[in-house]
Design a protein around this motif. Structure first.
Motif, PDB file in Angstrom:
ATOM      1  N   PRO A  18       5.688  -5.305  -9.267  1.00 57.68           N
ATOM      2  CA  PRO A  18       5.124  -4.010  -9.746  1.00 57.68           C
ATOM      3  C   PRO A  18       3.713  -4.288 -10.609  1.00 57.68           C
ATOM      4  O   PRO A  18       2.890  -3.447 -10.848  1.00 57.68           O
ATOM      5  CB  PRO A  18       6.191  -3.138 -10.404  1.00 57.68           C
ATOM      6  CG  PRO A  18       7.042  -4.200 -10.625  1.00 57.68           C
ATOM      7  CD  PRO A  18       6.999  -5.162  -9.620  1.00 57.68           C
ATOM      8  N   GLU A  19       3.852  -5.346 -11.256  1.00 61.83           N
ATOM      9  CA  GLU A  19       2.831  -5.665 -12.435  1.00 61.83           C
ATOM     10  C   GLU A  19       1.491  -6.392 -11.663  1.00 61.83           C
ATOM     11  O   GLU A  19       0.445  -6.406 -12.354  1.00 61.83           O
ATOM     12  CB  GLU A  19       3.439  -6.805 -13.262  1.00 61.83           C
ATOM     13  CG  GLU A  19       4.561  -6.419 -14.212  1.00 61.83           C
ATOM     14  CD  GLU A  19       4.845  -7.462 -15.136  1.00 61.83           C
ATOM     15  OE1 GLU A  19       4.212  -8.566 -15.126  1.00 61.83           O
ATOM     16  OE2 GLU A  19       5.872  -7.131 -15.710  1.00 61.83           O
ATOM     17  N   THR A  20       1.574  -6.803 -10.404  1.00 58.34           N
ATOM     18  CA  THR A  20       0.523  -7.075  -9.750  1.00 58.34           C
ATOM     19  C   THR A  20       0.190  -6.404  -8.434  1.00 58.34           C
ATOM     20  O   THR A  20      -0.535  -7.081  -7.591  1.00 58.34           O
ATOM     21  CB  THR A  20       0.771  -8.556  -9.139  1.00 58.34           C
ATOM     22  OG1 THR A  20       1.792  -8.889  -8.501  1.00 58.34           O
ATOM     23  CG2 THR A  20       0.826  -9.496 -10.469  1.00 58.34           C
ATOM     24  N   LEU A  21       0.525  -5.091  -8.287  1.00 55.87           N
ATOM     25  CA  LEU A  21       0.217  -4.320  -7.202  1.00 55.87           C
ATOM     26  C   LEU A  21      -1.253  -3.979  -7.141  1.00 55.87           C
ATOM     27  O   LEU A  21      -1.831  -3.009  -8.058  1.00 55.87           O
ATOM     28  CB  LEU A  21       1.136  -3.106  -7.061  1.00 55.87           C
ATOM     29  CG  LEU A  21       2.484  -3.180  -6.772  1.00 55.87           C
ATOM     30  CD1 LEU A  21       3.257  -1.929  -7.017  1.00 55.87           C
ATOM     31  CD2 LEU A  21       2.594  -3.926  -5.377  1.00 55.87           C
ATOM     32  N   HIS A  78       0.747  -1.236   0.017  1.00 54.19           N
ATOM     33  CA  HIS A  78      -0.113   0.073  -0.137  1.00 54.19           C
ATOM     34  C   HIS A  78       0.883   1.376   0.000  1.00 54.19           C
ATOM     35  O   HIS A  78       0.517   2.202  -0.578  1.00 54.19           O
ATOM     36  CB  HIS A  78      -1.009  -0.095   1.253  1.00 54.19           C
ATOM     37  CG  HIS A  78      -2.032  -1.019   1.021  1.00 54.19           C
ATOM     38  ND1 HIS A  78      -2.040  -2.334   1.344  1.00 54.19           N
ATOM     39  CD2 HIS A  78      -3.568  -0.796   0.353  1.00 54.19           C
ATOM     40  CE1 HIS A  78      -2.987  -2.906   0.910  1.00 54.19           C
ATOM     41  NE2 HIS A  78      -4.116  -2.045   0.365  1.00 54.19           N
ATOM     42  N   LEU A  79       2.150   1.215   0.475  1.00 55.19           N
ATOM     43  CA  LEU A  79       2.993   2.219   0.188  1.00 55.19           C
ATOM     44  C   LEU A  79       3.329   2.725  -1.098  1.00 55.19           C
ATOM     45  O   LEU A  79       3.236   3.513  -1.449  1.00 55.19           O
ATOM     46  CB  LEU A  79       4.317   2.132   1.321  1.00 55.19           C
ATOM     47  CG  LEU A  79       4.390   2.257   2.749  1.00 55.19           C
ATOM     48  CD1 LEU A  79       5.642   1.847   3.419  1.00 55.19           C
ATOM     49  CD2 LEU A  79       3.797   3.760   2.918  1.00 55.19           C
ATOM     50  N   ALA A  80       3.444   1.540  -1.836  1.00 54.69           N
ATOM     51  CA  ALA A  80       3.837   1.267  -3.275  1.00 54.69           C
ATOM     52  C   ALA A  80       2.598   1.885  -4.056  1.00 54.69           C
ATOM     53  O   ALA A  80       2.888   2.790  -5.290  1.00 54.69           O
ATOM     54  CB  ALA A  80       4.267  -0.112  -3.675  1.00 54.69           C
ATOM     55  N   LEU A  81       1.554   1.737  -3.668  1.00 55.77           N
ATOM     56  CA  LEU A  81       0.182   2.309  -4.131  1.00 55.77           C
ATOM     57  C   LEU A  81      -0.072   3.782  -4.071  1.00 55.77           C
ATOM     58  O   LEU A  81      -0.998   4.459  -4.311  1.00 55.77           O
ATOM     59  CB  LEU A  81      -0.898   1.546  -3.919  1.00 55.77           C
ATOM     60  CG  LEU A  81      -1.004  -0.129  -4.364  1.00 55.77           C
ATOM     61  CD1 LEU A  81      -1.849  -0.792  -3.905  1.00 55.77           C
ATOM     62  CD2 LEU A  81      -1.284   0.028  -5.999  1.00 55.77           C
ATOM     63  N   GLY A  82       0.794   4.609  -2.808  1.00 48.37           N
ATOM     64  CA  GLY A  82       0.616   5.927  -2.636  1.00 48.37           C
ATOM     65  C   GLY A  82      -0.254   6.024  -1.152  1.00 48.37           C
ATOM     66  O   GLY A  82      -0.601   7.270  -1.094  1.00 48.37           O
ATOM     67  N   TYR A  83      -0.578   5.006  -0.331  1.00 49.90           N
ATOM     68  CA  TYR A  83      -1.183   5.093   0.524  1.00 49.90           C
ATOM     69  C   TYR A  83      -0.653   5.681   1.677  1.00 49.90           C
ATOM     70  O   TYR A  83       0.847   5.778   1.718  1.00 49.90           O
ATOM     71  CB  TYR A  83      -1.637   3.858   1.156  1.00 49.90           C
ATOM     72  CG  TYR A  83      -2.960   3.323   0.338  1.00 49.90           C
ATOM     73  CD1 TYR A  83      -4.223   3.011   0.987  1.00 49.90           C
ATOM     74  CD2 TYR A  83      -2.989   3.073  -0.949  1.00 49.90           C
ATOM     75  CE1 TYR A  83      -5.303   2.306   0.548  1.00 49.90           C
ATOM     76  CE2 TYR A  83      -3.944   2.459  -1.745  1.00 49.90           C
ATOM     77  CZ  TYR A  83      -5.092   2.137  -0.695  1.00 49.90           C
ATOM     78  OH  TYR A  83      -6.200   1.636  -1.534  1.00 49.90           O
TER      79      TYR A  83
END
Length: 239
Positions: free
Chosen positions: A231-234, A172-177
């Protein structure tokens, strides 16, 4: 193979001539009841001739979406008709997915090994997912890459002792949360302070020789480098 009727949908005259030649020489059981170079011609033929097989090119008049819509309409309105894609769209993988979703019975790429009797026999005998060698090589390559990524991720999670909450936090950090948003996820039993502590512990695991200066962005990049995250399955957790 029993005799059957086929409509060929192809807007390039030279390619149409070659395809007709394949049927005449290799597949004598087929009777070509019509050819169409566009959607309107195909619809008229479909109503008048009721084929058993439609050999469908996707790139009609410069548009790829028309071929997908022709396939979808045919399979929805006349599901017993076989639709075999015969296309020169050799790089457009999204298009392949779209036409598979539309219900086609197979895809033959116009490269390398062209349309063969075996392809047509397979479709007419009821097999689904009939592909020729060029597209099979691409599919197998993607499959091997996907499996390799999954194995690398599993190994990294074990090696770096990443638990379920670590993975959810990093993803979720990677998704910008923000940390505040992550604390609100269903089943996430941590407050902001606890997540900050968990972040510091992850930095120590993933940067064992770094004394400081690692922010959340760098931590996420490191998790991707180590295959902890793909990164392809985030995707975020369901609400």
């Amino acid at each position: 193979m029993e005799p059957f009727k086929v409509i060929i949908v192809e807007d390039v005259p030279l390619e149409l001539k070659g395809t007709e030649g394949i049927f005449r020489s290799e597949i004598p059981e087929a009777t070509i009841v019509g050819t169409a170079g566009n959607e309107a011609e195909y619809m008229r033929l479909l109503r008048a001739k009721e084929p058993d097989l439609v050999l469908l090119d996707l790139g009609l008049g410069g548009s790829t979406t028309i071929g997908v819509e022709i396939c979808r309409y045919t399979k929805q309105s006349k599901p017993n008709i076989k639709v075999l894609i015969f296309t020169g769209e050799i790089l457009n993988e999204k298009l392949w997915v779209d036409v598979l979703d539309a219900g086609c019975d197979g895809i033959i790429l116009k490269t390398g090994e062209m349309l063969t009797r075996a392809d047509v026999v397979s479709v007419m005998s009821g097999k689904r997912m009939v592909f020729n060698q060029p597209i099979l090589e691409r599919i197998v390559g993607r499959f091997k890459h996907s499996v390799g990524s999954q194995i690398a991720s599993q190994d990294a999670i074990i090696d770096y002792e990443i638990d379920e909450y670590d993975e959810r936090f990093l993803r979720h950090l990677a998704l910008g949360y923000t940390k505040e948003q992550i604390t609100g996820l269903r089943g996430m039993p941590f407050g902001v302070k606890s997540l900050e502590k968990r972040q510091n512990e992850l930095i120590q695991k993933l940067f064992p020789n770094t004394s400081g200066g690692v922010n959340a962005t760098r931590l996420v990049v490191r998790a991707i480098e180590l295959h902890i995250l793909d990164p392809e399955t985030l995707t975020p957790d369901p609400e």
